[in-house]
Design an enzyme around this catalytic site. Structure first.
Site, PDB file in Angstrom:
ATOM      1  N   ALA A   1      16.749  26.212 -12.013  1.00 16.02           N
ATOM      2  CA  ALA A   1      17.414  26.673 -13.270  1.00 16.02           C
ATOM      3  C   ALA A   1      17.366  28.248 -13.656  1.00 16.02           C
ATOM      4  CB  ALA A   1      18.423  25.580 -14.089  1.00 16.02           C
ATOM      5  N   GLY A   2      15.858  28.525 -13.324  1.00 18.40           N
ATOM      6  CA  GLY A   2      15.454  29.996 -14.109  1.00 18.40           C
ATOM      7  C   GLY A   2      16.706  31.187 -12.746  1.00 18.40           C
TER       8      GLY A   2
ATOM      9  N   ASP B   1      21.872  35.799  -6.927  1.00 16.92           N
ATOM     10  CA  ASP B   1      20.776  37.076  -6.042  1.00 16.92           C
ATOM     11  C   ASP B   1      21.571  37.791  -4.454  1.00 16.92           C
ATOM     12  OD1 ASP B   1      20.340  35.335  -4.454  1.00 16.92           O
ATOM     13  OD2 ASP B   1      18.855  34.148  -4.824  1.00 16.92           O
TER      14      ASP B   1
ATOM     15  N   GLU C   1       3.161   2.432   2.406  1.00 20.74           N
ATOM     16  CA  GLU C   1       4.033   2.574   3.384  1.00 20.74           C
ATOM     17  C   GLU C   1       5.344   1.891   3.543  1.00 20.74           C
ATOM     18  OE1 GLU C   1       1.046   0.452   6.527  1.00 20.74           O
ATOM     19  OE2 GLU C   1      -0.333   1.131   6.670  1.00 20.74           O
TER      20      GLU C   1
ATOM     21  N   ARG D   1      12.882  25.790   1.468  1.00 22.67           N
ATOM     22  CA  ARG D   1      13.199  27.045   0.963  1.00 22.67           C
ATOM     23  C   ARG D   1      11.985  27.884   1.858  1.00 22.67           C
ATOM     24  NH1 ARG D   1      12.919  24.875  -5.335  1.00 22.67           N
ATOM     25  NH2 ARG D   1      12.406  22.916  -3.886  1.00 22.67           N
TER      26      ARG D   1
ATOM     27  N   LYS E   1      17.617  40.660  -8.561  1.00 18.30           N
ATOM     28  CA  LYS E   1      16.057  40.492  -8.983  1.00 18.30           C
ATOM     29  C   LYS E   1      14.480  40.470  -8.453  1.00 18.30           C
ATOM     30  CE  LYS E   1      16.027  35.588  -7.361  1.00 18.30           C
ATOM     31  NZ  LYS E   1      16.137  34.223  -7.359  1.00 18.30           N
TER      32      LYS E   1
ATOM     33  N   ASP F   1       1.062  -0.561   0.130  1.00 14.05           N
ATOM     34  CA  ASP F   1       0.220   0.516   0.266  1.00 14.05           C
ATOM     35  C   ASP F   1       1.274   1.436  -0.094  1.00 14.05           C
ATOM     36  OD1 ASP F   1       1.406  -0.372   2.901  1.00 14.05           O
ATOM     37  OD2 ASP F   1      -0.794   0.702   3.585  1.00 14.05           O
TER      38      ASP F   1
END
Length: 316
Positions: free
Chosen positions: A229-230, A174, A44, A101, A197, A42
């Site tokens: 990967a943007g 960034d 598990e 994140r 950005k 199932d």
């Protein structure tokens, strides 16, 4: 482990990244302890521990990568299994910490998933966490147990140093990666630039401006992880268009989901250097990618934890 001072160590792995676990055990001069991690019909998760762990210093090596929920549950159940088998100390070795994140409430009614996962690992019975390049350093404080936070940047720095690239500039893709970029720039003795950005929605980024001089320079973009990967390809294409000579990139965690591989292939990145904290399928490997092993670093960290040595000395 059955030799010398390591006679009381047991290294286990789930199904997330057994190749890395085997490499760590080999670096330490031993083998993985025996266990089976399977599934019932199932779905598990079923765990069986075959080697004696009573009183042992146990290390469960399991990045919580895709399939994230399965690998996280494997880790939790393995921790519970060795705790109930009277392990002396339980160390969760998590080369890649998933759910990192969502580390704060960016807007109303957001969860803080990084804290939730930390609570689950602690509640399951872990006594210590050994991880690498958390998405946000403050996640260490979400745990009520010791966290040894390893850095992948020195491995990348040593690789790029050996390339003897001239006229270098380290680029942060960034604002969040600026401290990481500064550390690499200090090791390579070169300036940094910052990509300004904004992110209109998750997994999408737009370049706004480049802060710093990148014209006619060999640029190295550094980040902790590459997912779709943007961010990194947009940054690479932008600095190349603005006059960078060559664009290299380095990252610790190669998540590479969705359109990531296609974006990297088509981007201005000349070489992408990745660490092997995550398994990467052969079809996702490109000729412009290079891979470095984290096994020696994790093996040394485990040895130092076991012998009560210093972890911070690894990064001086």
């Amino acid at each position: 482990m059955n030799n010398g001072s390591f006679s009381n160590i047991r290294l286990f792995t789930g199904n997330a990244h057994p190749m890395l676990a085997e490499a760590i055990a080999k670096e330490m001069g031993g083998e993985l302890a025996r266990s089976d991690v399977n599934k019932f019909s199932d779905g598990e998760i079923s765990v069986s521990i075959w080697d004696k762990v009573r009183g042992a210093d146990v290390y469960i090596i399991q990045p919580t990568c895709s399939p994230v929920n399965d690998n996280l549950m494997e880790l939790l159940i393995m921790i519970d299994a060795v705790k109930r088998a009277s392990a002396g100390r339980i160390n969760a070795v998590i080369p890649y910490y998933g759910y990192a994140r969502q580390d704060r409430k960016a807007k109303a009614r957001d969860p803080i998933s990084a804290k939730l996962v930390a609570d689950l690992i602690t509640k399951a019975g872990a006594d210590r966490v050994i991880t690498m390049d958390l998405h946000a350093s403050q996640i260490q404080g979400y745990f009520d147990i010791p966290v040894d936070h390893l850095l992948g940047m020195p491995i990348l720095a040593e690789y790029f140093k050996k390339k003897n690239l001239d006229n270098l500039c380290i680029v942060s893709p960034d604002h969040g990666s600026v401290p990481r970029a500064r550390l690499l720039a200090e090791r390579l003795d070169c300036p940094i630039a910052i990509v300004d950005k904004r992110r209109p929605e998750p997994n999408k980024s737009e370049i706004m401006n480049i802060i710093g001089d990148i014209k006619d320079k060999n640029c190295i973009i550094i980040d902790d992880m590459i997912d779709t990967a943007g961010t990194i390809t947009n940054a690479a294409n932008a600095i190349k268009e603005l006059g960078a000579r060559n664009v290299y990139a380095g990252a610790t965690h190669a998540v590479l989901s969705g359109p990531a591989v296609e974006r990297i292939e088509k981007s201005a990145i000349k070489e992408l250097v990745l660490l092997d904290t995550l398994p990467l399928a052969p079809e996702k490997r490109l000729s412009k990618m290079s891979f470095l092993s984290v096994a020696p670093l994790f093996a040394e960290a485990i040895t130092r934890v076991h012998t009560n040595g210093s972890i911070s000395d690894l990064f001086k």
